[in-house]
Design an enzyme around this catalytic site. Structure first.
Site, PDB file in Angstrom:
ATOM      1  CD  GLN A 226      -0.300   4.710  -3.928  1.00  0.00           C
ATOM      2  OE1 GLN A 226      -1.365   4.914  -3.343  1.00  0.00           O
ATOM      3  NE2 GLN A 226       0.086   5.430  -4.960  1.00  0.00           N
TER       4      GLN A 226
ATOM      5  CB  ILE B 245       0.408   6.497   2.152  1.00  0.00           C
ATOM      6  CG1 ILE B 245       1.842   6.725   2.623  1.00  0.00           C
ATOM      7  CG2 ILE B 245      -0.302   5.499   3.061  1.00  0.00           C
ATOM      8  CD1 ILE B 245       1.936   7.621   3.830  1.00  0.00           C
ATOM      9  CB  CYS B 246      -3.066   3.256  -1.061  1.00  0.00           C
ATOM     10  SG  CYS B 246      -4.749   2.777  -1.377  1.00  0.00           S
ATOM     11  CG  LEU B 247      -4.486   4.714   5.757  1.00  0.00           C
ATOM     12  CD1 LEU B 247      -4.718   3.217   5.960  1.00  0.00           C
ATOM     13  CD2 LEU B 247      -3.524   5.235   6.814  1.00  0.00           C
TER      14      LEU B 247
ATOM     15  CG  ASN C   6      -1.810  -1.242   1.222  1.00  0.00           C
ATOM     16  OD1 ASN C   6      -1.499  -2.186   1.949  1.00  0.00           O
ATOM     17  ND2 ASN C   6      -2.834  -1.282   0.386  1.00  0.00           N
TER      18      ASN C   6
END
Ligand SMILES: [Zn+2]
Ligand SMILES: [Zn+2]
Ligand SMILES: [Zn+2]
Ligand SMILES: [Zn+2]
Ligand SMILES: [Zn+2]
Ligand SMILES: [Zn+2]
Ligand SMILES: [Zn+2]
Lengths: 611, 198
Positions: free
Chosen positions: B126, B91-93, B83
């Site tokens: 990500q 960042i993929c959050l 991610n």
């Protein structure tokens, strides 16, 4: 044609079989006259369409109508009804369906509506003093606000949150500030807090809520006119339709480009791109030029022999593209042996040439009809002049409405014809349905289609010629003869158009397994004129006109009025079919299984058989 | 519009229990004094993961709408995780995007990142390459992630100023060293490469 009689009521449609075809023509013509009245503005409040125009002024009323339905059914406040409707894209039917499937609690919570029945009440003063968990300040309980979900923050923080969302264009659904809370903020609180800080932003919030009815609604779209007329159009039922705004703009409701049936939206999009595209020019270059081996500019073949010369001075062999000297005869080039002949390049050129030829074939015809339409539009003035002369003549014939009706029929069928070429280009080409049909099937269907297309074409050209005649100089007998031809031809053309659409819908597009292409159904009167928004259609008789008009052309098997009516009703009695782009429509029921006369006969023969 | 007082309070509150939480936050004290819109966070790699023992530096930018808009966070330390972009540390959050709530803090955000290190979500990646490896060859993934932690997350624990010093000692002018090093997010080797290539 006598048009002083009233529209026949639906019971009149039941006529003896043999009289049917003649009568049907008469009805058809009557309906055309009605259209004429409408065009002249003599009959204002006729609300026979299923599409309506929503002006800036009527937007609020239109929205209120749907809000009221939800408020009444679910006993909700207006703002909760709005939150629900925005979440479910103003699809009242869908909300009714989901209410059955999911129940009230789930329906509400997914949309972020707090079910007040479940709410626990407590007094805010118990919080005094209150520490806001966003700004970390201690504040008095008089400047804090609790949302319906029970989450409480200071007014400053709420206001900031609202303004950020409004400025971000996300204000149709402002979620509560608490982590993981799905509740939508009370619009009255948003309104009062934001307007206290910045009235302009509050006004924007109001406007966005109002326009949600258009922006978040699959059945309402802004009219694509430029400059924008300020209207939106709402359709009931099928979104695959062509409409005309009160500003005069005619368009495909689904994709908002010009009315393009019988092309599907995708076909039309591809066609427009193809016509603009450089790719055809590129194809032309591949076929007709070769790059110079020295400067690499494309060089056109400039004579019969195979030696070509580039402007840079380089000579080369047309067959293989290799550089050569200039000394040559018809069949040989001195010192050059054409050894590098490339099979695949020749093949590629052949297929490029075939593709190009195919495109040119369809494009030329498409263009020819579009051009004719432009020329014929100029005919209108001339014809109005001729009618004026005729009406002042000493003659028994006073009614010349048939000329204008014929001309309108000509315009509409020209349109159909011109769009039928891009349709055929994609329907029978490799680009879209290569894997859907075997070559034999394609051939068979193409023959069927082209046969209809040709019949339509020849009749349209005949009508065009008839309408150009100088009827103002004719004797009464000749005028009568001319009139009969025009009326009959118009009727035949209308039928042929309808038949072509049905063939496309039922025989060509419906059997496709993978692709879904829906087209706007054929409308005898052209794109539907959207009426000014009124809260509900008022006169049942107005639909009767449409029912009769539609069925008069089919004649046999009169459709049940109840079935027709259901498509006007956006109410709960839905069959669950939405005009969703991914779904395939049911087969068009308006079939022509028992034709009144043999359509393979030329129009004159049909004419004779009628008299 | 920018709420300095909240950020100040957050920073004070933040570092009270750094030893236990394994996350910390610091201001960049650049030339122009403390700038509250640009912060530097650190996360210690969770025990029992390939990130164990590493210190991961996070660049934090606060938009003017903070806390009503989410902070922008990005890994400075290179990390091998489905991610997190192995290229640029993006960042993929969800809580850094549409699930952000003004009631969340920088600390909760960094703790969420720490949690992300221990529980990757390869279905919403990500970095597609890392995610593929995670799903198809988990052992290899562990190896690569561990290797990256060793290579990048341990040397990165060396402070920025120390790196500057080292490069200045090699004979490069300090102002250029600083800007180059900032440009490559503290990666010494890349900075050196850039400095050498002129
Ligand atoms: Zn507050
Ligand atoms: Zn809440
Ligand atoms: Zn308009
Ligand atoms: Zn369309
Ligand atoms: Zn040349
Ligand atoms: Zn020659
Ligand atoms: Zn040659």
């Amino acid at each position: 044609m006598a048009d002083d009689e009233d529209f026949p009521s639906s019971s009149d449609v039941e006529e003896p079989e043999d009289a049917d075809c003649y009568l049907s023509d008469q009805y058809d013509d009557n309906a055309e006259n009605v259209l004429q009245y409408l065009e002249d503005g003599r009959q204002e409040d006729c609300n026979w369409s299923v599409s309506s125009v929503i002006t800036r002024e009527s937007l609020l009323a239109a929205q209120k109508e749907d809000l009221r339905k939800i408020m009444e059914l679910l006993a909700l406040s207006e703002q909760h009804a709005r939150t629900l409707l925005i979440h479910y894209r103003w699809d009242v039917e869908r909300i009714f369906e989901l209410l059955d499937q999911k129940g009230k609690d789930k329906l509400f919570s997914e949309a972020g509506v707090t079910n007040l029945e479940n709410k626990i009440n407590h007094s805010l003063s118990s919080f005094n003093p209150f520490t806001c968990s966003i700004c970390f300040e201690d504040v008095s309980c008089s400047v804090i606000t609790e949302m319906e979900c029970g989450h409480c923050y200071c007014n400053e923080c709420w206001t900031e949150h609202f303004i950020v969302k409004i400025n971000d264009g996300q204000s149709r659904r402002i979620r509560c500030m608490a982590p993981k809370c799905n509740a939508i903020c009370d619009e009255a609180i948003v309104r009062s807090l934001v307007s206290a800080r910045d009235p302009d932003i509050a006004e924007r919030f109001e406007r966005v809520l109002l326009e949600s009815y258009i922006e978040d609604n699959d059945k309402v779209k802004w009219c694509p006119s430029v400059p924008h007329c300020g209207n939106a159009i709402r359709v009931m039922g099928d979104i695959y339709c062509e409409v005309e705004c009160t500003c005069g703009m005619q368009f495909c409701f689904r994709c908002l480009s010009e009315a393009h049936s019988p092309c599907s939206c995708l076909m039309w999009e591809l066609w427009v791109k193809k016509c603009q595209d450089e790719s055809e020019t590129v194809n032309w270059i591949t076929v007709n030029t070769k790059p110079c081996p020295k400067c690499h500019k494309p060089v056109e073949k400039n004579g019969g022999c195979n030696l070509v010369a580039c402007i840079c001075g380089q000579a080369f062999c047309w067959l293989c593209g290799g550089a050569t000297g200039r000394d040559h005869t018809w069949s040989t080039i001195t010192g050059h042996s054409c050894g590098r002949f490339k099979e695949d390049r020749v093949k590629r050129i052949e297929s490029a040439r075939r593709e190009l030829d195919r495109y040119m074939h369809y494009h030329n015809r498409y263009k020819a009809h579009t051009d004719s339409l432009k020329q014929e539009s100029n005919l209108k003035e001339t014809i109005l002049g001729k009618i004026a002369i005729s009406e002042n003549k000493d003659s028994r014939i006073k009614d010349y409405s048939w000329v204008m009706n014929g001309l309108n029929r000509l315009f509409r069928s020209r349109r159909v014809l011109s769009y039928s070429y891009p349709f055929a280009f994609y329907m029978f080409g490799d680009e879209l349905f290569k894997d859907e049909m075997t070559p034999q099937e394609t051939d068979l269907k193409q023959n069927l289609f082209e046969d209809q297309q040709q019949q339509l074409e020849s009749n349209v050209e005949k009508l065009s010629m008839l309408l150009e005649s100088d009827f103002q100089e004719f004797s009464d007998e000749e005028v009568m003869e001319n009139m009969k031809h025009v009326i009959n031809l118009s009727s035949v053309i209308d039928r042929l158009c309808k038949q072509m659409y049905l063939c496309i819908e039922n025989e060509l597009l419906y059997p496709l397994q993978r692709a879904t292409h829906n087209i706007a159904p054929y409308k005898s009167k052209g794109p539907e004129r959207a009426s000014e928004h009124s809260s509900r259609f008022t006169k049942a008789t107005n639909e009767d006109i449409d029912v009769q008009h539609g069925s008069a052309v089919n004649a046999s098997g009169s459709p049940s009025p109840a079935k027709r009516l259901s498509q006007f009703q956006p109410s709960s009695s839905s069959d669950g079919k939405h005009g969703c782009s991914s779904t395939k429509r049911a087969k068009n029921e308006g079939s022509l299984d028992t034709p009144l006369f043999d359509l393979n006969m030329p129009a004159e023969v049909v004419d004779k058989s009628w008299t | 519009m920018f709420d300095t007082s909240r950020v100040q309070k957050e920073v004070v509150e933040f570092n009270r229990d750094t030893a236990i939480s394994g996350v910390s936050i610091a201001l960049y004290d650049g030339a122009g004094g403390a700038d509250l819109t640009h912060l530097c966070g650190t996360i210690s790699g969770p025990v029992g993961t390939p990130y164990e023992g590493g210190i991961f530096v996070i660049d934090i930018q606060l938009p003017s709408g903070y806390p009503f808009e989410p902070p922008k966070m990005q890994f400075v330390t290179r990390v091998w995780h489905p991610n997190i972009s192995s290229q640029n540390g993006a960042i993929c959050l969800d809580i850094l995007k549409d699930q952000w709530s003004p009631a969340l803090t920088l600390k909760t955000a960094l703790l969420s990142l720490q949690a992300l290190l221990s529980t990757p979500a390869p279905d919403d990646p990500q970095d597609a390459v890392v995610a593929q490896q995670y799903l198809r060859d988990y052992r290899k993934f562990l190896g690569t992630a561990r290797h990256w932690t060793e290579t990048f997350a341990k040397s990165a624990s060396v402070g920025f100023d120390e790196k500057v010093k080292k490069l200045v000692e090699m004979g490069f002018p300090e102002d250029i060293v600083r800007s180059v090093l900032e440009g490559v997010k503290g990666d010494e080797n890349m900075a050196l490469e850039k400095l050498c290539s002129g």
